[in-house]
Every structure is written in C-alpha cells, then in structure tokens.
Design a protein around this motif. Structure first.
Motif, PDB file in Angstrom:
ATOM      1  N   ALA A  62      56.879  38.156  41.051  1.00  0.00           N
ATOM      2  CA  ALA A  62      57.285  37.342  42.192  1.00  0.00           C
ATOM      3  C   ALA A  62      57.572  35.905  41.774  1.00  0.00           C
ATOM      4  O   ALA A  62      56.990  35.393  40.811  1.00  0.00           O
ATOM      5  N   GLU A  63      58.453  35.286  42.520  1.00  0.00           N
ATOM      6  CA  GLU A  63      58.738  33.868  42.294  1.00  0.00           C
ATOM      7  C   GLU A  63      57.516  33.017  42.634  1.00  0.00           C
ATOM      8  O   GLU A  63      57.173  32.087  41.912  1.00  0.00           O
ATOM      9  N   LYS A  64      56.837  33.359  43.731  1.00  0.00           N
ATOM     10  CA  LYS A  64      55.678  32.581  44.172  1.00  0.00           C
ATOM     11  C   LYS A  64      54.572  33.481  44.695  1.00  0.00           C
ATOM     12  O   LYS A  64      54.839  34.521  45.306  1.00  0.00           O
ATOM     13  N   LEU A  65      53.338  33.059  44.467  1.00  0.00           N
ATOM     14  CA  LEU A  65      52.158  33.611  45.135  1.00  0.00           C
ATOM     15  C   LEU A  65      51.603  32.498  46.005  1.00  0.00           C
ATOM     16  O   LEU A  65      51.343  31.397  45.511  1.00  0.00           O
ATOM     17  N   ILE A  66      51.456  32.751  47.302  1.00  0.00           N
ATOM     18  CA  ILE A  66      50.936  31.744  48.220  1.00  0.00           C
ATOM     19  C   ILE A  66      49.672  32.287  48.869  1.00  0.00           C
ATOM     20  O   ILE A  66      49.696  33.332  49.532  1.00  0.00           O
ATOM     21  N   LEU A  67      48.555  31.596  48.674  1.00  0.00           N
ATOM     22  CA  LEU A  67      47.294  31.957  49.315  1.00  0.00           C
ATOM     23  C   LEU A  67      47.068  31.041  50.503  1.00  0.00           C
ATOM     24  O   LEU A  67      46.941  29.821  50.343  1.00  0.00           O
ATOM     25  N   GLU A  73      49.622  23.277  44.074  1.00  0.00           N
ATOM     26  CA  GLU A  73      50.505  24.151  43.306  1.00  0.00           C
ATOM     27  C   GLU A  73      49.943  24.289  41.893  1.00  0.00           C
ATOM     28  O   GLU A  73      49.551  23.298  41.282  1.00  0.00           O
ATOM     29  N   ILE A  74      49.882  25.525  41.410  1.00  0.00           N
ATOM     30  CA  ILE A  74      49.442  25.777  40.029  1.00  0.00           C
ATOM     31  C   ILE A  74      50.639  26.300  39.256  1.00  0.00           C
ATOM     32  O   ILE A  74      51.260  27.286  39.661  1.00  0.00           O
ATOM     33  N   ALA A 122      52.120  29.436  41.718  1.00  0.00           N
ATOM     34  CA  ALA A 122      51.112  29.866  42.688  1.00  0.00           C
ATOM     35  C   ALA A 122      50.699  28.664  43.528  1.00  0.00           C
ATOM     36  O   ALA A 122      50.631  27.539  43.037  1.00  0.00           O
ATOM     37  N   HIS A 123      50.449  28.907  44.814  1.00  0.00           N
ATOM     38  CA  HIS A 123      50.125  27.829  45.749  1.00  0.00           C
ATOM     39  C   HIS A 123      48.884  28.210  46.550  1.00  0.00           C
ATOM     40  O   HIS A 123      48.738  29.355  46.975  1.00  0.00           O
TER      41      HIS A 123
END
Length: 258
Positions: A172-177, A255-256, A231-232
C-alpha cells in the motif's frame, strides 16, 4: 467511531478517496462493543500484556460482535453515504492465516515464562486476492480482525497488527491508524509531525514512545519494512482526519517514513 458526526465524516472521506481513484481497505476493531457484550453474558475478561485472554466462550462472543455487529455497522455507514462496501473477516477467502500467539511474561521470581492466552492469533500469511478482486469491481473491503488457523479454528487478532500485515501484502501507498490521541509526542508534550524509521528504536529506548503507542508504532515500522511507503498515526476524533492528513502539507498526526 462512537460519535455520529465522526462516523459520517469517516464514511464521506473514504468514499471521496474511492471516487478520485484511491483504493481504501478498512480494518476495524471493536473493544468497547466486545466488553459490553461479554458483560451481558457474565464473562469476565483478563488481559496479559494488553491482549485479551480468549477462551472458547469469549472467542464466540468476539467473533459475533466483530463480524456480525461492528463490521456490518461500518459497511452500513459507507453504503448509506454512497459507497459500495463489502464486509469480510480474515476467514473469507483464506484472507488471514494465523497461528496461536504465545506471550512471554515474568513470573513472581522474575523469570520469563510462556503463557497461552487462548484463541489469540498472530498473522502468518495474507492472501490478498479477494481484496484485489473486490477493488477491481469498485468495492471497498471492510475487514474484521478474525483470522483462521490451519485446522479451521477462529483467532482474535489485534486490529493494528491486521492493518499492518494487509498493508504490507498490498504494498500500500499508506497505512493510516486512526486513534484517540493526536499522535506521537516528544518528552515535552509536543506533537512529532514526522519520524524517520531509523529513529524509532531510540525513541522507544529513551521513553519518548511509551505504553500503548509502542505497538502502534511497531505496527507502522513492520508495514514500512514490508513495502508500505508511508505510515500515519492520526487523531480520529477530528472530523475529516484522513483527508487532512493526506492532502495537507503538514498533516494533523505523526507520519513515519522509511
């Protein structure tokens, strides 16, 4: 996800992303709903290192609440506001293959020992074919964090762990928690808007990242190592938090980056 206005803004954000060509996969938890239902059944939960001890009776309730209640509520909100969402658990299409998660804790003598906490799983493989198929058909997958063992048994899995594993499997382009805190803060209480992957061990060691934030950050680092780009960790109590994090220069959370 307990506030009606936040549920609506979340649904609208996800639908907008889909509309402009950004495919979203949703993974949800359901701790409060599980606690409430277990209480009604007279089942008392114990926790080991933050993980719910899950015997057979508890597992039945957990699966019922996550797949039959919370999952369908999230799906319903998305569809109600114009989306095309489909609910899944990790048992559907062999999505999440699990093994039993064993915890190591110190006994009264200070010696580490392995503790069996029941039907709590660790993801060993993600078969993302069903997600790819759904996305190609214009659907939004919504995943309840229930996995399946090699013998067909159900496992309760930490939702953050599932999200990280699925994100890595999809590259994935981004993981958002989405959480109920503003993000990772320094020791002075100031929000860290960006953290480099290589700095994470030091921030854990010096006590900047502590408590419940450690497994969330660890989930992010595992996803980044697995091929996710960014990752956010975002405060889900803010309306349209997803859009603010993705489409503004600074964002609203942490943001990591790899």
């Amino acid at each position: 996800m307990a506030d009606e206005a936040l549920k609506k803004s979340f649904a609208l954000d996800v639908i907008l992303l889909k509309y402009i060509g950004i495919n979203t996969v949703i993974v949800h938890g359901g701790g409060p709903q599980i606690n409430e239902t277990l209480k009604r059944y007279g089942i008392v939960s114990q926790f080991v290192k933050g993980m719910r001890v899950t015997d057979e009776a508890t597992m039945g309730v957990v699966e019922m609440v996550l797949t039959g209640q919370v999952n369908k509520e999230v799906v319903g909100y998305l569809n109600q506001h114009g989306g095309r969402a489909v609910g899944l658990s990790g048992k559907d299409g062999g999505l999440l293959l699990c093994k039993k998660l064993l915890q190591e804790v110190k006994n009264e003598q200070g010696v580490l020992e392995t503790v069996d906490i029941g039907f709590v799983g660790d993801v060993v493989d993600v078969d993302s074919n069903i997600l790819v198929t759904l996305e190609a058909g214009g659907f939004i997958p919504v995943i309840a964090p229930i996995g399946v063992g090699t013998g067909g048994e159900s496992y309760n899995i930490n939702a953050d762990v599932v999200a990280g594993k699925v994100a890595a499997a999809l590259k994935a382009e981004k993981l958002i928690l989405l959480t109920d805190v503003s993000g990772v803060k320094d020791q002075g209480g100031n929000l860290l808007s960006s953290i480099a992957l290589g700095d994470v061990p030091g921030l854990i060691e010096d006590g900047t990242i502590t408590g419940g934030m450690i497994p969330k950050v660890t989930c992010c680092t595992d996803a980044l190592t697995g091929g996710v780009h960014k990752a956010h960790i975002v405060d889900g109590r803010i309306e349209h938090a997803i859009l603010l994090e993705i489409f503004t220069n600074v964002g609203i959370g942490t943001e990591i980056q790899a």
